[in-house]
Design a protein around this motif. Structure first.
Motif, mmCIF file in Angstrom:
data_model
loop_
_atom_site.group_PDB
_atom_site.id
_atom_site.type_symbol
_atom_site.label_atom_id
_atom_site.label_comp_id
_atom_site.label_asym_id
_atom_site.label_seq_id
_atom_site.Cartn_x
_atom_site.Cartn_y
_atom_site.Cartn_z
ATOM 1 N N VAL A 87 45.350 81.415 63.880
ATOM 2 C CA VAL A 87 44.581 81.478 62.551
ATOM 3 C C VAL A 87 45.123 82.928 61.897
ATOM 4 C CG1 VAL A 87 43.003 81.789 60.782
ATOM 5 C CG2 VAL A 87 43.092 79.800 62.633
ATOM 6 N N LEU A 88 44.656 83.761 62.397
ATOM 7 C CA LEU A 88 44.224 85.712 62.551
ATOM 8 C C LEU A 88 45.816 85.518 62.731
ATOM 9 C CD1 LEU A 88 41.746 86.882 64.435
ATOM 10 C CD2 LEU A 88 41.502 87.245 62.167
ATOM 11 N N SER A 89 46.496 85.465 63.374
ATOM 12 C CA SER A 89 48.247 85.736 64.447
ATOM 13 C C SER A 89 48.886 85.631 62.905
ATOM 14 C CB SER A 89 48.537 85.374 65.521
ATOM 15 O OG SER A 89 49.656 85.909 65.884
ATOM 16 N N GLN A 90 48.784 84.612 62.463
ATOM 17 C CA GLN A 90 49.756 83.939 61.441
ATOM 18 C C GLN A 90 49.059 84.515 59.913
ATOM 19 O OE1 GLN A 90 51.918 81.713 61.631
ATOM 20 N NE2 GLN A 90 52.484 83.075 59.440
ATOM 21 N N ALA A 91 47.670 84.415 59.963
ATOM 22 C CA ALA A 91 47.188 85.047 58.932
ATOM 23 C C ALA A 91 48.158 86.995 58.897
ATOM 24 C CB ALA A 91 45.980 85.458 58.751
ATOM 25 N N LEU A 92 47.916 87.893 59.998
ATOM 26 C CA LEU A 92 48.058 88.677 59.885
ATOM 27 C C LEU A 92 50.307 88.835 59.583
ATOM 28 C CD1 LEU A 92 46.700 90.021 63.169
ATOM 29 C CD2 LEU A 92 46.931 91.462 60.663
ATOM 30 N N ASN A 93 50.472 87.962 60.026
ATOM 31 C CA ASN A 93 51.890 87.816 60.092
ATOM 32 C C ASN A 93 52.159 87.205 58.186
ATOM 33 O OD1 ASN A 93 52.834 88.228 62.228
ATOM 34 N ND2 ASN A 93 52.809 86.433 63.334
ATOM 35 N N ASP A 94 51.285 86.847 57.912
ATOM 36 C CA ASP A 94 51.536 86.824 56.671
ATOM 37 C C ASP A 94 51.424 87.271 55.512
ATOM 38 O OD1 ASP A 94 52.418 84.331 57.005
ATOM 39 O OD2 ASP A 94 50.443 82.660 56.999
ATOM 40 N N ALA A 95 50.545 88.277 56.230
ATOM 41 C CA ALA A 95 49.791 89.244 55.094
ATOM 42 C C ALA A 95 50.627 90.344 55.327
ATOM 43 C CB ALA A 95 48.317 89.247 54.998
ATOM 44 N N GLY A 96 51.850 89.946 56.243
ATOM 45 C CA GLY A 96 52.539 91.728 56.238
ATOM 46 C C GLY A 96 52.234 92.677 56.922
ATOM 47 N N ALA A 97 50.891 92.619 57.829
ATOM 48 C CA ALA A 97 49.738 93.408 58.295
ATOM 49 C C ALA A 97 50.495 94.079 59.634
ATOM 50 C CB ALA A 97 48.110 93.077 58.352
ATOM 51 N N VAL A 98 51.527 93.558 60.117
ATOM 52 C CA VAL A 98 51.638 93.781 61.328
ATOM 53 C C VAL A 98 53.831 94.521 61.612
ATOM 54 C CG1 VAL A 98 52.802 93.201 63.702
ATOM 55 C CG2 VAL A 98 50.807 91.643 62.371
ATOM 56 N N GLN A 99 53.637 95.468 61.676
ATOM 57 C CA GLN A 99 54.291 96.377 61.679
ATOM 58 C C GLN A 99 54.797 96.832 63.695
ATOM 59 O OE1 GLN A 99 55.813 98.667 58.584
ATOM 60 N NE2 GLN A 99 55.016 96.904 57.506
ATOM 61 N N ILE A 143 46.059 94.580 56.116
ATOM 62 C CA ILE A 143 45.241 94.287 56.983
ATOM 63 C C ILE A 143 44.001 93.180 56.664
ATOM 64 C CG2 ILE A 143 43.468 94.730 58.925
ATOM 65 C CD1 ILE A 143 45.444 96.694 59.791
ATOM 66 N N VAL A 144 42.976 94.098 55.279
ATOM 67 C CA VAL A 144 42.092 93.188 54.827
ATOM 68 C C VAL A 144 42.531 92.204 54.762
ATOM 69 C CG1 VAL A 144 40.046 93.495 52.741
ATOM 70 C CG2 VAL A 144 40.479 95.516 54.689
ATOM 71 N N GLU A 145 43.584 91.871 53.582
ATOM 72 C CA GLU A 145 44.069 90.734 53.231
ATOM 73 C C GLU A 145 44.013 89.635 53.821
ATOM 74 O OE1 GLU A 145 47.439 91.160 50.432
ATOM 75 O OE2 GLU A 145 48.346 88.932 51.559
ATOM 76 N N ALA A 146 44.896 90.291 55.032
ATOM 77 C CA ALA A 146 44.690 88.965 56.306
ATOM 78 C C ALA A 146 43.826 88.316 56.691
ATOM 79 C CB ALA A 146 46.303 89.098 57.857
ATOM 80 N N VAL A 147 42.936 89.121 56.832
ATOM 81 C CA VAL A 147 40.944 88.976 57.108
ATOM 82 C C VAL A 147 40.715 87.544 56.566
ATOM 83 C CG1 VAL A 147 38.671 89.498 58.492
ATOM 84 C CG2 VAL A 147 40.715 90.287 58.943
ATOM 85 N N THR A 148 40.359 88.460 54.810
ATOM 86 C CA THR A 148 40.103 87.341 53.791
ATOM 87 C C THR A 148 41.180 85.921 54.083
ATOM 88 O OG1 THR A 148 39.483 89.619 52.289
ATOM 89 C CG2 THR A 148 40.091 86.847 51.540
ATOM 90 N N LEU A 149 42.666 86.352 54.180
ATOM 91 C CA LEU A 149 43.833 85.161 54.887
ATOM 92 C C LEU A 149 42.987 83.926 55.146
ATOM 93 C CD1 LEU A 149 45.844 83.087 53.165
ATOM 94 C CD2 LEU A 149 47.014 84.555 54.545
ATOM 95 N N ALA A 150 42.546 84.257 56.483
ATOM 96 C CA ALA A 150 42.324 83.893 57.591
ATOM 97 C C ALA A 150 40.929 83.260 57.705
ATOM 98 C CB ALA A 150 42.146 85.017 59.373
#
Length: 158
Positions: A87-99, A143-150
């Motif tokens: 869930v976290l990995s997908q959320a990071l990808n969805d939020a564009g939080a991985v460079q 990153i905060v958006e990704a954690v919220t999404l997760a």
């Protein structure tokens, strides 16, 4: 002096052969080939080396391997099989939080522990939890958006 230090690593009993003062990050990477745990600053400032020690986020670059005797160590590799990781990995990808991804393992470990303990954290709680994880590529909003999404998608992930 090298000694044998027993502990549980990602759910498996292991023994490290090292001096008690050897940094845990070095033992994880060199003896156990768990290279997902990154060394960034080497001074406990950046969070790239974050692991869970008895379920709590800990910086492995400033933790001596002697301190883990008889305890449970979980690395990013140990989280990979969990639903929370997915869930976290997908959320990071969805939020564009991985460079570059260098900080991502430590960030996931910290976020995993946060969401396990606080399933629906507010933005302030997320920012405080991630204060010890530095990212020089994306900034923190994504990153905060990704954690919220997760948190919103978590279901029974944690």
């Amino acid at each position: 002096m090298t000694v044998s230090i027993p502990f549980e690593l990602n759910g498996v009993p292991v023994e490290a052969d090292a001096s008690l003062e050897t940094r845990l990050v070095d033992v994880l990477r060199e003896q156990f080939k768990l290279t997902g745990t990154k060394e960034g600053c080497g001074e406990g400032e950046c969070g790239a080396c974050m692991i869970l020690l008895d379920g709590q986020p800990v910086l492995s670059c400033i933790t001596a391997v002697g301190a883990v005797r008889g305890r449970q160590v979980t690395t990013i590799e140990g989280l990979r099989s969990t639903t929370g990781f997915a869930v976290l990995s997908q959320a990071l990808n969805d939020a564009g939080a991985v460079q570059c991804g260098f900080c991502t393992p430590g960030t996931i470990v910290t976020a995993y522990a946060l969401l396990r303990d606080f399933p629906m954290p507010d933005e302030k709680t997320i920012r405080e939890a991630l204060a010890g994880n530095l990212c020089r590529c994306t900034g923190y909003n994504m990153i905060v958006e990704a954690v919220t999404l997760a948190a919103q998608k978590r279901g029974d992930a944690w």
